[in-house]
Design a protein around this motif. Sequence first.
Motif, PDB file in Angstrom:
ATOM      1  N   GLN A 146       0.713  -1.072  -0.267  1.00 17.45           N
ATOM      2  CA  GLN A 146      -0.202  -0.046  -0.208  1.00 17.45           C
ATOM      3  C   GLN A 146       0.637   1.579  -0.219  1.00 17.45           C
ATOM      4  N   TYR A 147       0.486   2.124  -1.321  1.00 15.70           N
ATOM      5  CA  TYR A 147       1.099   3.358  -1.033  1.00 15.70           C
ATOM      6  C   TYR A 147      -0.074   4.461  -0.861  1.00 15.70           C
ATOM      7  N   ASP A 148       0.576   5.944  -0.375  1.00 11.84           N
ATOM      8  CA  ASP A 148      -1.131   6.764   0.432  1.00 11.84           C
ATOM      9  C   ASP A 148      -1.486   6.140  -0.492  1.00 11.84           C
ATOM     10  N   GLY A 149      -2.546   5.602   0.099  1.00 10.99           N
ATOM     11  CA  GLY A 149      -3.986   6.116  -0.668  1.00 10.99           C
ATOM     12  C   GLY A 149      -4.196   4.859  -1.712  1.00 10.99           C
ATOM     13  N   PHE A 150      -2.972   4.233  -1.765  1.00  9.07           N
ATOM     14  CA  PHE A 150      -2.621   3.382  -3.690  1.00  9.07           C
ATOM     15  C   PHE A 150      -2.443   1.966  -2.938  1.00  9.07           C
ATOM     16  N   ARG A 151      -3.550   0.687  -3.993  1.00  9.03           N
ATOM     17  CA  ARG A 151      -2.932  -0.329  -3.337  1.00  9.03           C
ATOM     18  C   ARG A 151      -1.640  -0.827  -4.644  1.00  9.03           C
ATOM     19  N   ALA A 152      -0.275  -0.997  -4.481  1.00  5.78           N
ATOM     20  CA  ALA A 152       0.286  -1.501  -5.958  1.00  5.78           C
ATOM     21  C   ALA A 152       0.499  -3.039  -6.295  1.00  5.78           C
ATOM     22  N   VAL A 153      -0.399  -3.502  -4.964  1.00  4.46           N
ATOM     23  CA  VAL A 153      -0.086  -4.664  -5.189  1.00  4.46           C
ATOM     24  C   VAL A 153      -1.224  -5.865  -4.228  1.00  4.46           C
ATOM     25  N   PRO A 196      -0.347  -6.071 -17.269  1.00  2.00           N
ATOM     26  CA  PRO A 196      -0.372  -4.617 -17.987  1.00  2.00           C
ATOM     27  C   PRO A 196       0.857  -3.826 -17.349  1.00  2.00           C
ATOM     28  N   ASN A 197       1.607  -2.463 -17.785  1.00  2.00           N
ATOM     29  CA  ASN A 197       2.546  -1.663 -17.651  1.00  2.00           C
ATOM     30  C   ASN A 197       1.623  -1.226 -16.035  1.00  2.00           C
ATOM     31  N   GLY A 198       2.555  -1.094 -15.628  1.00  2.00           N
ATOM     32  CA  GLY A 198       2.149  -0.885 -13.631  1.00  2.00           C
ATOM     33  C   GLY A 198       1.027  -2.005 -12.828  1.00  2.00           C
ATOM     34  N   SER A 199       1.100  -2.795 -13.151  1.00  2.00           N
ATOM     35  CA  SER A 199       0.553  -3.876 -12.846  1.00  2.00           C
ATOM     36  C   SER A 199       1.014  -4.367 -11.483  1.00  2.00           C
ATOM     37  N   GLY A 200       1.807  -4.150 -11.096  1.00  2.00           N
ATOM     38  CA  GLY A 200       2.185  -4.755  -9.700  1.00  2.00           C
ATOM     39  C   GLY A 200       2.851  -5.845  -9.776  1.00  2.00           C
ATOM     40  N   LYS A 201       4.283  -5.998 -10.902  1.00  2.00           N
ATOM     41  CA  LYS A 201       4.647  -7.034 -11.449  1.00  2.00           C
ATOM     42  C   LYS A 201       6.204  -6.270 -10.821  1.00  2.00           C
ATOM     43  N   THR A 202       6.531  -5.421 -11.152  1.00  5.92           N
ATOM     44  CA  THR A 202       8.225  -5.210 -10.204  1.00  5.92           C
ATOM     45  C   THR A 202       8.226  -5.212  -8.978  1.00  5.92           C
ATOM     46  N   THR A 203       6.964  -4.601  -8.158  1.00  3.77           N
ATOM     47  CA  THR A 203       6.748  -4.521  -6.913  1.00  3.77           C
ATOM     48  C   THR A 203       6.218  -5.539  -5.810  1.00  3.77           C
ATOM     49  N   THR A 204       5.977  -6.466  -7.069  1.00  2.40           N
ATOM     50  CA  THR A 204       5.990  -8.102  -6.638  1.00  2.40           C
ATOM     51  C   THR A 204       6.708  -8.786  -6.084  1.00  2.40           C
ATOM     52  N   PRO A 229      16.739  -7.720 -11.375  1.00 10.99           N
ATOM     53  CA  PRO A 229      16.188  -6.701 -11.009  1.00 10.99           C
ATOM     54  C   PRO A 229      15.632  -6.364 -13.005  1.00 10.99           C
ATOM     55  N   GLN A 230      14.976  -5.409 -12.711  1.00  6.36           N
ATOM     56  CA  GLN A 230      14.444  -5.279 -13.973  1.00  6.36           C
ATOM     57  C   GLN A 230      15.718  -4.340 -15.459  1.00  6.36           C
ATOM     58  N   TYR A 231      16.114  -3.170 -13.923  1.00  2.00           N
ATOM     59  CA  TYR A 231      17.284  -2.750 -14.487  1.00  2.00           C
ATOM     60  C   TYR A 231      18.293  -2.455 -13.331  1.00  2.00           C
ATOM     61  N   THR A 252       7.535 -10.535 -17.494  1.00  2.00           N
ATOM     62  CA  THR A 252       7.896 -10.288 -18.830  1.00  2.00           C
ATOM     63  C   THR A 252       6.401  -9.801 -19.763  1.00  2.00           C
ATOM     64  N   HIS A 253       6.550  -9.391 -20.585  1.00  2.00           N
ATOM     65  CA  HIS A 253       5.740  -8.812 -21.414  1.00  2.00           C
ATOM     66  C   HIS A 253       6.009  -9.536 -23.375  1.00  2.00           C
ATOM     67  N   ILE A 254       7.116 -10.318 -22.672  1.00  2.00           N
ATOM     68  CA  ILE A 254       7.629 -11.392 -24.202  1.00  2.00           C
ATOM     69  C   ILE A 254       6.757 -12.451 -24.353  1.00  2.00           C
TER      70      ILE A 254
HETATM   71  N1  LIG Z   1       7.374   4.066  -4.454  1.00  2.00           N
HETATM   72  C1  LIG Z   1       6.324   4.379  -5.260  1.00  2.00           C
HETATM   73  N2  LIG Z   1       5.059   4.818  -4.473  1.00  2.00           N
HETATM   74  C2  LIG Z   1       4.578   4.874  -5.115  1.00  2.00           C
HETATM   75  N3  LIG Z   1       3.450   4.234  -6.575  1.00  2.00           N
HETATM   76  C3  LIG Z   1       4.508   3.196  -6.824  1.00  2.00           C
HETATM   77  C4  LIG Z   1       5.706   3.596  -6.546  1.00  2.00           C
HETATM   78  N4  LIG Z   1       6.539   2.149  -6.663  1.00  2.00           N
HETATM   79  C5  LIG Z   1       5.951   1.791  -7.637  1.00  2.00           C
HETATM   80  N5  LIG Z   1       4.959   2.068  -7.456  1.00  2.00           N
HETATM   81  C6  LIG Z   1       4.025   2.425  -8.409  1.00  2.00           C
HETATM   82  O1  LIG Z   1       2.748   0.795  -8.252  1.00  2.00           O
HETATM   83  C7  LIG Z   1       1.953   0.229  -9.600  1.00  2.00           C
HETATM   84  C8  LIG Z   1       2.827  -0.648  -9.310  1.00  2.00           C
HETATM   85  O2  LIG Z   1       4.114  -0.796 -10.787  1.00  2.00           O
HETATM   86  P1  LIG Z   1       5.055  -1.668 -11.119  1.00  2.00           P
HETATM   87  O3  LIG Z   1       6.079  -1.196 -11.355  1.00  2.00           O
HETATM   88  O4  LIG Z   1       5.337  -2.745 -10.160  1.00  2.00           O
HETATM   89  O5  LIG Z   1       4.047  -2.141 -12.353  1.00  2.00           O
HETATM   90  P2  LIG Z   1       4.614  -3.303 -13.467  1.00  2.00           P
HETATM   91  O6  LIG Z   1       3.695  -4.073 -13.574  1.00  2.00           O
HETATM   92  O7  LIG Z   1       6.210  -3.868 -12.965  1.00  2.00           O
HETATM   93  O8  LIG Z   1       4.896  -2.096 -14.577  1.00  2.00           O
HETATM   94  P3  LIG Z   1       6.000  -2.791 -15.384  1.00  2.00           P
HETATM   95  O9  LIG Z   1       4.947  -3.616 -16.762  1.00  2.00           O
HETATM   96  O10 LIG Z   1       5.738  -1.286 -16.506  1.00  2.00           O
HETATM   97  O11 LIG Z   1       7.423  -2.837 -16.023  1.00  2.00           O
HETATM   98  C9  LIG Z   1       2.661   1.949 -10.494  1.00  2.00           C
HETATM   99  O12 LIG Z   1       1.495   1.743 -10.900  1.00  2.00           O
HETATM  100  C10 LIG Z   1       3.491   2.244 -10.027  1.00  2.00           C
HETATM  101  O13 LIG Z   1       3.168   3.724 -10.536  1.00  2.00           O
END
Ligand SMILES: Nc1ncnc2c1ncn2[C@@H]1O[C@H](COP(=O)(O)OP(=O)(O)OP(=O)(O)O)[C@@H](O)[C@H]1O
Length: 297
Positions: free
Chosen positions: A13-20, A38-46, A78-80, A186-188
């Motif tokens: 959970q980030y401020d008011g937003f659930r990334a995962v 899709p982009n931003g769905s939470g893969k990297t966070t997970t 890591p991704q990068y 992956t996206h591939i």
């Molecule tokens: N430190 C942070 N503070 C607030 N929001 C964040 C933070 N890190 C990631 N997010 C948000 O969490 C969501 C998930 O991001 P994440 O990088 O996990 O997605 P992803 O599926 O890996 O995307 P991509 O396919 O583009 O790599 C995104 O909306 C991102 O903007």
Amino acid sequence: MNPVLEVSGLTKQYDGFRAVDGLTFALEEHTATALIGPNGSGKTTTLSMLAGLLRQSSGTIRFNGAGNDPRSTIGFLPQYPNFFPWMTAMEYMELAAGLSGLGSREVRTACEKTLGFVGLGSAGKKRLGGFSGGMKQRLGLAQAIVHRPALLLLDEPVSALDPAGRREVMEMLKELGESTTILYSTHILNDAEEMTDQLLFLRNGQMIEQGPLHEVRKKYGGSGYRVLFADRKAAERFAGAAPWDANADGQAVTISGESVSMEELLRFAAEHSQGITDIGRASIRLEDIFMKVVEKP
Ligand SMILES: Nc1ncnc2c1ncn2[C@@H]1O[C@H](COP(=O)(O)OP(=O)(O)OP(=O)(O)O)[C@@H](O)[C@H]1O
């Protein structure tokens, strides 16, 4: 069933937003799982939470068989990945191997062997500042596997590579998969198709689909056969004469695998062989499943 990793209710959970948001899944030993969304769905966070780089807001992560320090059990790409440009590949590998808990006696041999495995055997003395994107990606993989971890977490392992590089890395992962459990984002999707046992689909931080690839395939389109013809007319003739559900699309005819067995199809095809150029199994492509799943209401 022998899960290497068990995750329950994982949330970030980030401020008011659930990334995962409440992910629950398990990884069985020596299986490969693709984390898709899709982009931003939470893969990297997970993956970052699983690798211990980010603390979860709630939920549990359990590594079975890990001692006090999961770094010896996990390898993470890591991704990068960041590299010090002044270091040589061997220096970097030795640093990574030490951090992963390898004893000083094994470090040199393990690093040489791993650099060889990823195709950087002759680049050990080269400085990383001169490495191409593809070489960096291979080195990133090398540092993740140098200590032969039981679980490999890979964030987009092939997206920075050209098609030949992707194929090579996928082949390496297939080989590693025989003795390692792999979770990779992956996206591939075409590449993922070849080496995935289980799929985890994320959208807006939530798991919207998960399961063995063959079951997800069955759910979203099943499998069947594809018969190719020399021309459209021959395809239409064949589809018209077939006693089961057969759809002609240009020079191809697709037939549902549920309506007929391969044996019956071959018998029929032998009697109606005019214009046939190829017969094979066909199953829904991961890319098509992706579109169906992400567009689900
Ligand atoms: N430190 C942070 N503070 C607030 N929001 C964040 C933070 N890190 C990631 N997010 C948000 O969490 C969501 C998930 O991001 P994440 O990088 O996990 O997605 P992803 O599926 O890996 O995307 P991509 O396919 O583009 O790599 C995104 O909306 C991102 O903007």
